[in-house]
Design a protein around this motif. Structure first.
Motif, PDB file in Angstrom:
ATOM      1  N   THR A  97       0.859  -1.176   0.000  1.00 21.54           N
ATOM      2  CA  THR A  97       0.000   0.000   0.000  1.00 21.54           C
ATOM      3  C   THR A  97       0.890   1.219   0.000  1.00 21.54           C
ATOM      4  O   THR A  97       1.869   1.299   0.754  1.00 21.54           O
ATOM      5  CB  THR A  97      -0.911   0.028   1.242  1.00 21.54           C
ATOM      6  N   LYS A  98       0.543   2.101  -0.868  1.00 23.73           N
ATOM      7  CA  LYS A  98       1.316   3.333  -0.957  1.00 23.73           C
ATOM      8  C   LYS A  98       0.542   4.431  -0.250  1.00 23.73           C
ATOM      9  O   LYS A  98      -0.647   4.617  -0.483  1.00 23.73           O
ATOM     10  CB  LYS A  98       1.531   3.701  -2.421  1.00 23.73           C
ATOM     11  N   LYS A  99       1.203   5.094   0.627  1.00 31.76           N
ATOM     12  CA  LYS A  99       0.579   6.168   1.375  1.00 31.76           C
ATOM     13  C   LYS A  99       0.386   7.381   0.456  1.00 31.76           C
ATOM     14  O   LYS A  99       1.279   7.733  -0.297  1.00 31.76           O
ATOM     15  CB  LYS A  99       1.465   6.529   2.563  1.00 31.76           C
ATOM     16  N   ARG A 100      -0.821   7.980   0.560  1.00 33.98           N
ATOM     17  CA  ARG A 100      -1.083   9.166  -0.259  1.00 33.98           C
ATOM     18  C   ARG A 100      -0.300  10.334   0.298  1.00 33.98           C
ATOM     19  O   ARG A 100      -0.023  10.427   1.498  1.00 33.98           O
ATOM     20  CB  ARG A 100      -2.571   9.493  -0.248  1.00 33.98           C
ATOM     21  N   SER A 101      -0.014  11.260  -0.567  1.00 34.92           N
ATOM     22  CA  SER A 101       0.764  12.420  -0.139  1.00 34.92           C
ATOM     23  C   SER A 101      -0.074  13.334   0.745  1.00 34.92           C
ATOM     24  O   SER A 101      -1.296  13.298   0.732  1.00 34.92           O
ATOM     25  CB  SER A 101       1.261  13.202  -1.352  1.00 34.92           C
TER      26      SER A 101
END
Length: 168
Positions: free
Chosen positions: A5-9
């Motif tokens: 999972t990529k964390k949103r900016s």
């Protein structure tokens, strides 16, 4: 197999929060407009409706419509019970059918104005609230997407106005 999972900016999360706040603000504003419409309709109606609805608060009697001009009809007033009452009173032209009509009325205290009593009179005094219900229904259905609530309010307001038309 683990999923990544990529964390949103931070910028994207702040933008989403700002958009959510704008939607919340818009909904609150639309709800406030609907509430102001309903309160204004009730406030306008209540001034006359309380005299038509509650018989013990004022002088009741019968008025004979003699003359109508400029949206107002006048004529002699005969009180049901003894007491001080003006000889001539006035009523809104929309509350009577025509000259010679003898509606049952209630005298507004301290004035020479009367309001019609009975079912027709009560519905007639609530016409401003009926109109406010119709307008608020449009605001709720269009602005807040509360279509069922809007339909219910609109039909109720329309019923009040149509009922007043047929009973006066």
């Amino acid at each position: 197999m683990p999923t990544s999972t990529k964390k949103r900016s931070r910028t994207r999360r702040a933008g989403e929060s700002a958009y959510g706040l704008l939607l919340l603000g818009r909904n609150a504003l639309v709800a406030l407009v609907a509430a102001v419409l309903l309160v204004a309709g009730f406030w306008t109606s209540w001034d006359d409706a309380r005299h038509a609805m509650f018989p013990k608060d004022g002088t009741r009697g019968t008025m004979t419509v003699e003359k109508c001009a400029d949206g107002r009809c006048t004529g002699p007033f005969v009180a049901d019970s003894g007491g001080s009452a003006p000889d001539r009173v006035g009523i809104a032209e929309s509350a009577v059918r025509d000259v010679g009509d003898r509606p049952a009325v209630a005298l507004k205290p301290g004035t020479e104005d009367v309001v019609r009593t009975g079912i027709g009179g009560v519905l007639h005094t609530w016409i401003p609230l009926g109109g406010a219900l119709v307008l608020a229904a449009l605001v709720l259905a269009g602005g807040l997407r509360l279509r069922r609530t809007g339909w219910a309010m609109g039909l109720l307001g329309g019923a009040v106005m149509v009922g007043a038309f047929f009973t006066v």
